[in-house]
Design a protein around this motif. Structure first.
Motif: not given
Length: 693
Positions: A389-391, A400-404, A408, A410, A412
């Protein structure tokens, strides 16, 4: 003095992973590049095999990488019998990547010259011995012949001199003139590009939860930033600014490297030239916000934290990208070789007449052994990708941990230990664990406004309610828990947990979005034995409890009961609305795992005297560290998510395409049933005829 490493950072440890095969093949590549034809006899490589720390035949090694190296016979043999000698060279794909790397190096020559000039500007007297510069050649991305590439066209900037002709290896590289445009550090450049044009200062790359490290960095930044290119050279160990400049020098030196890392031993070779303290390693540990020190492969390496996003470089130099592509090709060749070797082994088994079932079993065993082998970990890592993820941290209580990349997805994470609004009114309190104000009908502001945007909201809390607290409802004091104050009713922690859980569940199911699935995770029991957490209690079991061997008791039994009751009440209240409720009962599984706690190994164990104020060791029998314990929670949550769309064995809502496929399946089933009935009737008729005969 003995060195130590920083607390382990898995992402940065992964960035330091070193593929020994890649290193060997890179040395073979450099050997081939010394020949104009880019081909060499295999016997030459065999003669140098031991210097590469390898055993066996060189030809066998080359065959493992068919996508990188070609084996062929050409030229007269060295044994005088007129035969052709075995040689090797690059494949077309490898040659193309080598050319691309050479082109990237050639295109980067101006940047190399700037990096080299900056390093000399950092040094005392603007000069460094060439023999010492060899230690920086790899980190700075300089080729073997960098002196021949860079110096002839820049005689106005660099000069190669030998001030001590009677000494060997005494040649020095000197910077002839100061370049003001290059005398800008990365910290100063970042401050200049910032919107508020603030003064240069170091930034902490640790999560906000590292409060002490952030406070230390703020204190360190309270004095003005000293540029590493400054002519002010403080006396080491005597001037208060000496460490400020030394940290700036190390920070800038790591910023100039391609991989934002360097061996601590190499760094210490330049103590006199760069004005570093005697114990540079200890200085690096005093600033964990900036530097990460690892002891992977028993080599102490310092990494610039801000240069990495997880385990990946934030910015990749074209030379680094070209080398990465070479590594991928080598890995692909190894995989191809292993697959072909495996097929050959299976063919040999067939020729020996082994039965198919045994062959499949051995094939599965071989595959499992291959994946589990430490030698093949790099290969497995190449072909089985893990989403990273992008933290980001909007606040110290919100991550926030977003997995692109097509996911898609996320996650929280909110730090709200009481679920509701809370205030610390006394840091000591009657039990020396603090005294809190809890507003039991007001969900915590850190998470409540975000609920309408959620698909799932997992609610979990229990352990913090043991702390003394004043309980408020509708802004009015209604009681307390263990406050020991006169004329204030002690409502116990059970009441506080019940009302906080009720408020949190109501906030989720009654949110404006209406489509949120509320998941309540039940209490995770603490498992201290021989005393309480602050009275020598510990957890030293080495195996899980068996079923029925351990049962829930005391407060935790009450916690579990009231959580289930509040869940059922919230579920009944939400039955008419759009909210959905699910219970994730982890208590029964966790009560058996008394062996999965870190105990006294939760923190730093090799403490020095100066570390005592930063690291406190206490027995932790609340959190989990052994694999399998928390993994069960993930499995439960995945199962709950998969079950949500079903009513029994049927989907709650069917897409028209699914309906059409279901009808096709029903038609096929009808046809199969009709065929079986007809076949059954024919068999009965045939049996009857045989009996009549």
């Amino acid at each position: 003095m003995a060195r130590w490493s920083s607390p382990k950072d898995p992402a940065l440890e992964a960035a330091l992973r070193r593929n020994r095969r890649w290193i060997v093949n890179n040395q073979i590549k450099r050997l081939l590049l010394r020949f104009p034809s880019r081909t060499a006899p295999v016997r030459l490589l065999q003669s140098r095999f031991k210097t590469l720390d390898l055993l066996g035949r060189a030809a066998n090694w080359l065959r493992k990488y068919p996508s990188c190296f070609d084996l062929f016979h050409g030229g007269a043999g060295g044994d005088g019998d007129g035969g052709e000698e075995a040689c090797f060279g690059f494949t077309k794909r490898m040659a193309a990547l080598v050319d691309a790397e050479e082109a990237a190096v050639a295109a980067s020559e101006p940047a190399m010259a700037d990096r080299l000039a900056r390093v000399l500007m950092l040094a005392r007297g603007r000069r460094l011995q060439v023999s010492k510069l060899a230690a920086l050649r790899g980190p700075l991305g300089l080729p073997d012949d960098y002196l021949l590439r860079l110096l002839p066209a820049r005689t106005d900037l660099f000069r190669l001199a030998n001030p001590y002709p009677h000494r060997r290896n005494a040649a020095e590289l000197e910077l002839l003139r100061w370049v003001p445009s290059l005398a800008v550090s990365s910290v100063e450049a970042a401050a200049a590009s910032a919107a508020d044009s603030s003064a240069p200062r170091f930034t902490c790359s640790l999560p906000p939860s590292w409060a002490k490290s952030h406070a230390k960095m703020e204190e360190f930044n309270s004095t003005p930033y000293i540029s590493p290119y400054s002519e002010r050279w403080a006396a080491i160990g005597t001037d208060a600014d000496a460490e400020k400049r030394a940290v700036a020098v190390v920070h800038e030196l790591l910023s100039l490297t391609l991989w934002k890392k360097m061996s601590v031993l190499k760094l210490e070779h330049f103590r006199r030239e760069f004005g570093l303290p005697e114990d540079t390693a200890r200085m690096l540990h005093r600033h964990p916000c900036l530097f990460y020190v690892s002891n992977r492969y028993k080599i102490h390496t310092v990494v610039l934290r801000e240069g990495y996003e997880g385990s990946e470089l934030r910015e990749k130099d074209p030379v680094v990208a070209a080398k990465d592509r070479l590594g991928e090709l080598m890995q692909e060749g190894l995989h191809e070789y292993n697959q072909r070797r495996r097929s050959d082994n299976l063919e040999k088994k067939r020729r020996r007449g082994e039965i198919e079932i045994k062959e499949e079993e051995e094939e599965d065993d071989e595959e499992a052994a291959r994946l589990d082998s430490a030698e093949k970990r790099e290969e497995r890592r190449k072909f089985y990708k893990v989403a990273k993820p992008t933290t980001s941290w909007p606040s110290s209580e919100h991550t926030v941990y977003h997995y692109g990349g097509g996911y898609n997805f996320t996650v929280l994470n909110f730090w709200a230990p009481f679920l509701v609004r809370s205030e610390l009114v006394d840091a000591d309190g009657p039990a020396h664990t603090g005294l809190w104000n809890l507003y039991l009908d007001e969900p915590a502001a850190v998470w409540a406004p975000h609920v309408p945007a959620f698909d799932y909201a997992v609610v979990s809390a229990s352990s913090w309610f043991y702390r003394p607290s004043m309980l408020y409802e509708a802004g009015r004091l209604v009681g307390c828990h263990h406050c020991l104050l006169p004329n204030v009713t002690d409502l116990t922690l059970r009441y506080a947990l019940r009302m906080a859980t009720r408020a949190a569940l109501r906030a989720v199911v009654s949110s404006d979005g209406g489509g949120v699935t509320a998941v309540l995770r039940t209490v995770s029991p603490s498992q201290y034995e021989g005393g309480e957490w602050n009275k020598d209690g510990n957890c030293v079991r080495t195996r899980p409890y068996r079923r029925g061997e351990k049962t829930l008791q005391g407060f935790e039994l009450d916690f579990h009961t009231l959580q289930v009751e509040e869940f059922e009440a919230a579920k009944r209240a939400a039955s008419g609305g759009g909210g959905r409720m699910m219970l994730m009962d982890t208590t029964e599984a966790m009560i058996r795992r008394a062996d999965a706690h870190p105990s006294r190994y939760r923190g730093w164990t090799r403490r020095k005297e100066w570390m005592k104020e930063y690291f406190t060791i206490s027995n932790d029998c609340v959190h989990w560290c052994v694999p399998g314990a928390i993994d069960a929670w993930n499995d439960m949550l995945s199962h709950i998510g998969a079950r949500e769309g079903y009513d029994g064995l049927e989907l709650r809502e069917k897409d028209p395409e699914v309906v059409a496929k279901d009808r096709l399946g029903e038609l096929m089933q009808m046809g199969l049933h009709e065929y079986n009935q007809r076949r059954h009737a024919e068999n009965l008729e045939e049996k009857r005829r045989k009996e009549e005969r």
